[in-house]
Structures are given as structure tokens and as C-alpha cells.
Scaffold this active site. Structure first.
Site, PDB file in Angstrom:
ATOM      1  N   CYS A 188     -11.854  -2.378 -50.987  1.00  0.00           N
ATOM      2  CA  CYS A 188     -11.934  -3.603 -51.791  1.00  0.00           C
ATOM      3  C   CYS A 188     -12.696  -3.340 -53.086  1.00  0.00           C
ATOM      4  O   CYS A 188     -12.712  -4.186 -53.971  1.00  0.00           O
ATOM      5  CB  CYS A 188     -12.547  -4.741 -50.986  1.00  0.00           C
ATOM      6  N   GLY A 234     -15.469  19.806 -61.840  1.00  0.00           N
ATOM      7  CA  GLY A 234     -15.501  20.241 -60.444  1.00  0.00           C
ATOM      8  C   GLY A 234     -14.111  20.228 -59.831  1.00  0.00           C
ATOM      9  O   GLY A 234     -13.723  21.145 -59.095  1.00  0.00           O
TER      10      GLY A 234
END
Lengths: 78, 371
Positions: B316, B73
Site C-alpha cells: 500500500c 549497486g
């Protein structure tokens, strides 16, 4: 400048620690006063205003500490 | 855990659709040869590849000679974007929530860009896009059909209408097969693994009338040809999956839409959760939310221990410490983020079990930081 008000030193703390510190310590200032969050974590710049929106506090804006670290300012509304 | 693991990360990669699995084996056996060769095996491969292109064109409602297969893609976005760049370095206008492959391509090309902000739902205003395109004398505009992280649909029809003659690349990476293509685009990019085709297959559709030329080394850069050797079995399997997914779109999408509505309703009742993206005008199978005070990586790991495979867009949870550009642009909370995306086989009971487990997982993680 936030130099006049209290500032939480969150330098070196990764996300979400600066927000946790903010949540713990905003009650340390009287209602109407401003607490600064000094954070070099790139997420804090986005998450401090988002926290204010979610918790009904006021995000005042951003200043820069003498060492160049952003200080995010929050006014305690409740 | 007595339950089998539940995979809820279809937006990263949908499991191979049965229709793709059905053709992949035979196509791998028959479609190995170079489709440009004139011998029997070459003609066999050519037949399969022509068939794949025909099927994709029919599903998308475009001409067969407008369809190119790419190696992913992102490769489709890159070839579409770079191939449409006018000479002279006119700026590219894009939304602030495009897939990373879009800014990667403009940075690589060294072309100036203008980023148009989105609202809290992650939606761009068609008028703002058109105004930016006019101000910049833009050479190209890039707008996604639906956001890959939060599911919000972009007003592509209105953008196309407002743009007039400015070329428009639509990134349909998150939506191809699940939603019909909007009108008015110059080129469209898609990714097969997002609809249940195999990984390593992308689709780029470029209008015949477009001023597109191959941006990478090729014998004839004006020719609309796949770049390099096409994965013939992969293309056929991708086409079969696309056809099947489009045929079952209403049924599967309707079921998924109801399940996501349930997730949104139940997650909204967990304290201090930022539910992001448009609740209605969205992809059927995807929802994103962020949990205050929770580390995204810890949340993903805890849910994995409970048997749920889920993605996170939190900084994170990834290598860089940079927060998700999409969440940041929306003003959403960027930590403690979870993106849940349903596969075509996800059941109501899978979702309900997830919803039963989630509040406790979030509460436990918050308890660890005494909040």
C-alpha cells in the site's frame, strides 16, 4: 468449496482492508466454523495466514471463487 | 514540532559520510579529466581513480585489479550476475529474498532460475542452496550477505563451502563496509550510498580466477574495466567513506546494535505487531516490523508529520499493489510495514522519541478503522 460456508466479499478492497474485514467478522461464525475471505488484493494471500498466526486462528487454505478470485479460508478457534 | 526531523532510512541511502564530503570537493575540482589520457589533468584523474581502487581493495581485502566501479549497486549486481552466466543457459539458483536487481537480471537474460525458500527469519539453509544447485546443474548461485529489508544475515560461508566449484555471486549491497566480507565468493557487489558514499557509485569485485566477461558492449569484454566513463570524484569519495566506515565499524555498529535491540524490545510490547527478521544474527542498524490493520503509506505519512523519515515495504506504500517479496517469502505480515534504519549519527534520544511517538500513531490509525 467455501460455497457451503459464509464468505466475506472483499473484492476491490486494497490492503489492509480485507484483513480489517476479517477481524471484524470472524466472530460472526461459531467457534470451529470456517469463514472465507474473497479478495483480489495480492497482499491478502500472505496477510490472511499471517493474521491467523498472530491472532491464534487457523488458516485452512485457499480456494477459488467462480469468478477466479481467491477465497482464503479461516477457521475460528477462539 | 520543536525537534529537527530525524532521518531513519539509512538502508535506502546513508547521508554522505564526513570522510566522503572531505574529499568530494577537491576530487571534483581535480578529477574531471579522462583518466585514460596522457596529459596532466588525465594523469591527475588517473591518480585519483587508482587511489580509490587501491583503498577499496585494501578495505575489502582483495586485489586492486579485482575492483570495478559501476554506476550503482544494481548495476554492480547486473554486471556481476550477467558476466558470470555460463554460455549454454545453465540455471541460476537464488534465495527468495534477493534484492529486486537479481531477478530483474535473470529475467532480462532469459535464463531459468530456481528460487530457494527461506525460514521465518528470512534465512536460507546452506544445504538447501547446495542441493538446488546440484539438482539444477546450476551455472551460478546468488546469495545476499544480509537482507536489505529485514537485516537477516545469510550463511554465506556455509553456502560457499557447500557449493564447491559453482560460481557464487554475493550481493553485499546492504552490508558492505558495515560487515567484513565473507570468504568463498566469486564476485561481490556493493552500493556506495548504503555506506555513506555518494549515490551513483557501485562496486563490483570479481576474482581474477573467475570466468567473468563483460556482459555489456565493450571494446574488450575480457578486460576487467569499469563500464563507460567512471565517476572519478564519486569513486574516491565512496572509497574514503568505505575506509572510514570499516574503521569505525565496531564502535558505530555496537552502538546501533544496542539501539535496535531497544527498538525491538519496545515495539514487541505494542499489540498486534509482527516483528520480523533475526533478532541477533542481523545487520546492526536495521529493524523491520508490521502493524496489523494499518496502511503502510498512512503510517509513513503520520510518522513524517511527527518528524521521522522512515521507509515502508508495504504494497500500500508503493506504486504496485504487489506486496514485498521479502516479507511474503518469510510469511510475515506485509501491510503496515515499517523499516527503520539508523544512520551513523542517530542518537539514543532520537530513537527514544520515535519509540514514544510510535504507539500513539499506530493506535490513532487503528482507531480510524475502529479496531
Amino acid at each position: 468449496m467455501s460455497g457451503s460456508g459464509p464468505t466475506l466479499d472483499c473484492r476491490g478492497l486494497p490492503c489492509p482492508r480485507p484483513i480489517i474485514e476479517l477481524a471484524r467478522h470472524l466472530a460472526d461464525v461459531p467457534v470451529g466454523d470456517v469463514l472465507g475471505v474473497a479478495s483480489d488484493d495480492p497482499a491478502a494471500r500472505h496477510d490472511v495466514p499471517a493474521w491467523c498466526r498472530m491472532r491464534g486462528q487457523e488458516y485452512v487454505g485457499e480456494e477459488t471463487a467462480p469468478d477466479g478470485v481467491p477465497v482464503l479460508l479461516v477457521r475460528r478457534l477462539s | 514540532m520543536s525537534h529537527p526531523a530525524v532521518y531513519l532510512d539509512a538502508a535506502s541511502a546513508e547521508p554522505l559520510h564526513p570522510a566522503a564530503r572531505a574529499v568530494l570537493g577537491a576530487a571534483s575540482t581535480r578529477g574531471y579529466a579522462d583518466p585514460r589520457r596522457l596529459h596532466g589533468p588525465g594523469r591527475d584523474a588517473r591518480l585519483l581513480l587508482d587511489n580509490a581502487r587501491e583503498v577499496v581493495a585494501a578495505v575489502l581485502g582483495v586485489r586492486r585489479d579485482e575492483v570495478m566501479f559501476t554506476s550503482s549497486g544494481s548495476a554492480a549486481v547486473h554486471a556481476g550476475l550477467l558476466g558470470l552466466l555460463p554460455s549454454g543457459g545453465a540455471p541460476v539458483v537464488m534465495t527468495a529474498v534477493e534484492h529486486q536487481s537479481v531477478p530483474d537480471a535473470t529475467a532480462w537474460a532469459g535464463v531459468p532460475t530456481r528460487v530457494v525458500e527461506v525460514d521465518r527469519a528470512g534465512r536460507v539453509d546452506a544445504g538447501s542452496i547446495a542441493a538446488a544447485a546440484r539438482e539444477e546443474s546450476a551455472g551460478l548461485v546468488v546469495v545476499q550477505q544480509a537482507n536489505h529489508e529485514v537485516g537477516t544475515l545469510q550463511p554465506v560461508d556455509a553456502v560457499a563451502e557447500a557449493l564447491g566449484d559453482v560460481p557464487l555471486l554475493v550481493d553485499a549491497g546492504a552490508s558492505m563496509g558495515r560487515l567484513p566480507l565473507p570468504p568463498g565468493w566469486t564476485a561481490v557487489a556493493g552500493s556506495a550510498r548504503k555506506w555513506g558514499g555518494p549515490g551513483g557509485v557501485g562496486v563490483l569485485v570479481v576474482r581474477r580466477s573467475a570466468r567473468w566477461r563483460h556482459p555489456f558492449p565493450a571494446p574488450d569484454r575480457t578486460e576487467r574495466a569499469d563500464h563507460g566513463f567512471t565517476d572519478v570524484p564519486g569513486a574516491l569519495a565512496a572509497a574514503a567513506a568505505l575506509q572510514a566506515v570499516a574503521a569505525e565499524r565496531d564502535e558505530v555498529g555496537g552502538r546501533q546494535r544496542a539501539m535496535i535491540d531497544l527498538v525491538r524490545e519496545r515495539v514487541a510490547s505494542i499489540p498486534d505487531v509482527d516483528l520480523v527478521g533475526d533478532p541477533v544474527d542481523r545487520l546492526p542498524h536495521l529493524v523491520t516490523f508490521s502493524c496489523l490493520y494499518v496502511d503502510g503509506e498512512a503510517l509513513v505519512s503520520a510518522l513524517d508529520r511527527h518528524g521521522f523519515g522512515i521507509a515502508s515495504g508495504s504494497a500500500c506504500a508503493v506504486d504496485t499493489r504487489e506486496p514485498s517479496r521479502v516479507l511474503a517469502a518469510m510469511g510475515a505480515l506485509t501491510h503496515g510495514n515499517v523499516r527503520l534504519s539508523l544512520t551513523r549519527d542517530t542518537t539514543q534520544s532520537d530513537v527514544e522519541r520515535f519509540l514514544d511517538v510510535l504507539p500513539g500513531v499506530v493506535a490513532d490509525l487503528r482507531a480510524e478503522v475502529a479496531l
